[in-house]
Design an enzyme around this catalytic site. Structure first.
Site, PDB file in Angstrom:
ATOM      1  CG  ASP A 182       5.588  -6.901   3.871  1.00  0.00           C
ATOM      2  OD1 ASP A 182       5.593  -7.868   3.090  1.00  0.00           O
ATOM      3  OD2 ASP A 182       6.629  -6.347   4.276  1.00  0.00           O
ATOM      4  CD  GLU A 192      10.937  -7.466   5.788  1.00  0.00           C
ATOM      5  OE1 GLU A 192       9.828  -8.018   5.812  1.00  0.00           O
ATOM      6  OE2 GLU A 192      12.005  -8.089   5.941  1.00  0.00           O
ATOM      7  CE  LYS A 205      13.080 -11.654   6.990  1.00  0.00           C
ATOM      8  NZ  LYS A 205      12.498 -10.884   5.880  1.00  0.00           N
ATOM      9  CG  ASP A 265      13.304  -7.349   0.993  1.00  0.00           C
ATOM     10  OD1 ASP A 265      13.339  -7.973   2.067  1.00  0.00           O
ATOM     11  OD2 ASP A 265      12.323  -7.382   0.211  1.00  0.00           O
TER      12      ASP A 265
END
Lengths: 175, 624
Positions: free
Chosen positions: B207, B185, B86, B25
């Site tokens: 999420d 994810e 990211k 992850d």
């Protein structure tokens, strides 16, 4: 037609308009369990490419047959007919469409639009649902002119529902 | 031992030889690696028992630090310390300035496509920064299992677009990691949660991570995890809460115009700390030493909630759209699962509860659940559980289209279409004698192509000069199981076919990646080619094994001549793989791949016919 199968044959369901949706889903998931690219991780590149084509075809077939509008257009095509780009619509239908559009515009202008919009959406969905039995009948006797006219109506109502939903999500951005 | 082992395509040849796989992850704020031991998936801790690796990389002239040590440098070496990389993945510099505002790094100005950050160690791209984090996670896995990692699954936000996915895959490649699959994810979280709890039905995964928000609605039954719809925002997360608090502090002190980049970073870190503490307490006293002055301010939970409310509201709007797209009623949702560190916030929990009318679940650690799901999927894909019924069916997160005359975007593949997906569209020429056509591929939901994300642009040349409207330009969109797109275009009326494959505009080219691999900081030229040789050999062995299994099982459908030539090809590749360099091996792999295409097609046909016949048999059995 890839792999020599039409969409109905892929799922082994009868080639009719009122396709058995439960059977369709069951066979779709069965094929996914067998062919999903995750099951082909250890295969050669050539087989992976082939597999991806096939699974993409399964997905497209499922999307097409599980969607009322797409299914009718596809079935019409299998019967050897195509929709026209700028069809001449029946005057009565045309007037009804103009009316519905005006109704929606009016609802949009109202600051307390929510209740009316929900009602309008329900009505439109009912109209769309009732088209299905007409389509089924028209397909079973193979009346391609009737089928086409019903599909034009189906196209219009589907688009209208899209607009209702768009406005419901972003009432501000539309104006 | 069986004399002849017959296996289905895709299943391992030797079920008893377990292979090592991991799930990663790659978070905005923290990253986690997870693995499977004795059938149980778990996040891998460091020596101190910490599973979270801060997604921070610090560059100095002599070293590269990753994780906690890099984070410690963050406040006083902000220019050389890259955080939240990211957010930069797969983006152009101009794009970043618009989306993210002022970034605390120095960029090379002339980089038009991939941004290049100036550090003490030289220029680095976000893909390189990300690969440093992956390397650290990989080292942790290798140390924990005392073995080399054979393959990995990496998670990405469901809403990552094509170039962001490609950039992530490239980062893994740079780190020398074999990525079997990118998965979304929320889907990974659903897998971990579903298998753990045995729950079935319709589930919403909400999420909210450090930098991204995703919400997916899935149908779970009999080991099948089918995504019905997904929505999200790749620049909305806990980071934005931190920035809002940080800005509030700076505004309160009225130091906006004078604060330095290091001080801003320090305030931001303190803001995040305070946010985390406010889960348990009602208020926090924050103390700063800024511009030579001691300052103090009280942040209450009420102020915090006021600052975050617009952001939370935005997530709920997206939830509404997803429920709509999935074409199901709110009352048909069986469960809501909260994932991501930012769902620790009480305010987020309450908002989700009142929106869905259900008490949300967060039984599994919301920070680890994604990595754990990825590890479970990796273990499946590498073939350690050939009898497993588990399967993930995912969808395309954002619509894909082409720019038309007048700048409108025409959708070719609609969002929430199951992947892999294929779609073909035909276009025609506008002018008499037109011999080329611009193909501009965009991604997004907006009507104007300029409001969507530009993925690729190319000219289709060599169209035969015909009257306007006579040429037939066929454009094919293909999205694979990783959600990656390739586009090809050709003119079909003539025998002249022009066709082109597209790589994302903002991605690195294959050449650049190879170059980076070769000139990677700690890797000498010799090591690089040694690694490429090793990789080519592994790939060749895989190809040989796959083809051998296929021939063993289905070789009888080929005529002797073709079968012989394939066997000969196998031997050749074996020999090249022993004696050749990596270029020769790769060429050999390509050659054998081409030679076996017809065989692959025949086998696919056979498998399809078998499966369809199987459907009929089950039908009959059911009716009996």
């Amino acid at each position: 037609m890839l792999f020599g199968k039409n969409y109905f044959e892929i799922f082994d369901v009868a080639q009719t308009y009122d396709v058995d949706q439960k059977g369709l889903l069951k066979h779709y998931l069965g094929l996914q369990r067998k062919f999903h690219p995750d099951r082909y991780i250890a295969s050669s590149e050539a087989e992976k490419r082939m597999n991806m084509q096939w699974v993409a075809e399964i997905n497209l077939a499922f999307e097409t047959l599980s969607n009322d509008l797409q299914r009718s257009i596809y079935l019409l095509k299998l019967n050897g007919h195509e929709l026209e780009e700028n069809p001449t619509l029946d005057k009565g239908i045309l007037l009804k469409q103009i009316e519905l559009r005006e109704d929606l515009e009016e609802i949009k202008r109202d600051s307390n639009y929510e209740l009316a919009l929900t009602g309008f959406k329900k009505e439109t969905e009912k109209d769309l649902e009732s088209l299905k039995s007409h389509l089924k009948a028209a397909f079973s006797i193979g009346d391609s002119e009737a089928i086409k006219n019903l599909i034009y109506e189906q196209q219009f109502l589907t688009k209208l529902i899209g607009e209702i939903e768009l406005f419901d999500q972003n009432p501000m951005e539309i104006d | 031992m069986a004399l002849l082992q017959i296996t289905e395509p895709g299943s391992p040849r030797e079920p008893h030889s377990r292979k090592l796989s991991i799930g990663i992850d790659l978070g905005t704020t923290n990253s986690i690696v997870a693995g499977v031991r004795e059938g149980k998936a778990f996040a891998l801790p460091d020596l101190n028992g910490n599973c979270l690796v801060p997604s921070v990389v610090n560059y100095s002239e002599t070293s590269v630090l990753v994780g906690q040590p890099a984070l410690e440098k963050s406040a006083h070496d902000s220019l050389n310390t890259i955080t939240s990389v990211k957010r930069l993945m797969g983006r152009a510099l101009t794009d970043l300035v618009i989306r993210e505002g002022k970034l605390p790094y120095e960029f090379l100005n002339e980089s038009k496509t991939v941004p290049r950050i100036k550090t003490a160690k030289g220029l680095v791209t976000p893909t390189q920064v990300s690969s440093e984090i992956i390397k650290t996670l990989l080292e942790r896995a290798t140390a924990t299992f005392e073995n080399e990692v054979d393959g990995a699954v990496i998670t990405v936000p469901a809403h990552f677009d094509d170039s962001q996915r490609q950039a992530t895959k490239d980062a893994a490649k740079l780190a020398g990691l074999n990525v079997m699959r990118l998965i979304n994810e929320p889907t990974a979280a659903a897998l971990a949660y579903g298998l753990d709890s045995g729950q079935e039905g319709s589930v919403v995964i909400y999420d909210l991570g450090g930098g991204t928000f995703d919400v997916s609605l899935l149908r779970m039954e009999n080991g099948l995890f089918r995504v019905l719809a997904t929505g999200g925002d790749v620049s909305l997360g806990g980071d934005d809460f931190d920035s809002a608090i940080c800005q509030w502090i700076i505004d309160s002190f009225e130091i906006e115009d004078t604060i330095s980049s290091d001080e801003r970073r320090a305030v931001l870190l303190e803001a995040r700390n305070a946010k985390e503490k406010l889960v348990d307490s009602e208020f926090e006293e924050l103390r700063f030493h800024l511009q030579g002055v001691d300052r103090q301010i009280r942040l209450t939970r009420g102020i915090l909630e006021g600052l975050c409310a617009p952001l939370v509201e935005k997530t709920l709007d997206i939830c509404k759209q997803v429920v709509n797209d999935a074409k199901i009623q709110m009352k048909d949702i069986d469960n809501v699962v909260l994932v991501g560190g930012s769902t620790r916030s009480l305010m987020v929990r309450k908002a989700a509860e009142s929106f869905f009318g259900k008490k949300p679940l967060f039984d599994i650690d919301p920070e680890k659940v994604v990595a754990i799901g990825a590890a479970i999927q990796a273990d499946l894909l590498i073939g350690n559980n050939p009898d497993s019924e588990v399967l993930l069916l995912d969808v395309l997160p954002l619509s894909l289209g082409l720019e038309m005359m007048g700048g409108l975007s025409e959708t070719i593949l609609l969002r929430n279409t199951p992947i892999p997906a294929n779609q073909t569209r035909e276009f025609t020429t506008q002018k008499d004698g037109q011999t080329s056509m611009k193909i501009h591929v965009v991604q997004g939901e907006r009507d104007m192509a300029s409001d969507c994300r530009s993925l690729a642009e190319f000219d289709l040349k060599g169209i035969p000069p015909l009257v306007a409207g006579a040429a037939r330009i066929q454009v094919i969109f293909q999205v694979d199981a990783d959600g990656l797109l390739s586009v090809s275009a050709s003119e079909v009326t003539s025998s002249v076919k022009a066709s082109i494959e597209v790589k994302p505009t903002y991605g690195l080219t294959e050449q650049e990646i190879t170059q980076m691999l070769a000139s990677s900081f700690e890797m000498a030229e010799k090591d690089a080619s040694a690694r490429m040789l090793a990789e080519a050999r592994v790939e060749a062995a895989r190809v040989v094994e796959a083809l051998e299994t296929a021939l063993e099982k289905d070789g009888y459908i080929l005529n002797d001549e073709v079968a012989e030539s394939l066997k000969l090809g196998l031997e050749k590749l074996r020999a090249i793989s022993r004696d050749g360099d990596y270029r020769e091996i790769n060429a050999g792999i390509d050659l054998l791949g081409k030679a076996s295409e017809e065989f692959a097609a025949l086998r696919m046909d056979m498998a399809i016919n078998k499966a369809l016949a199987g459907q009929k048999i089950t039908e009959i059995e059911r009716e009996l």
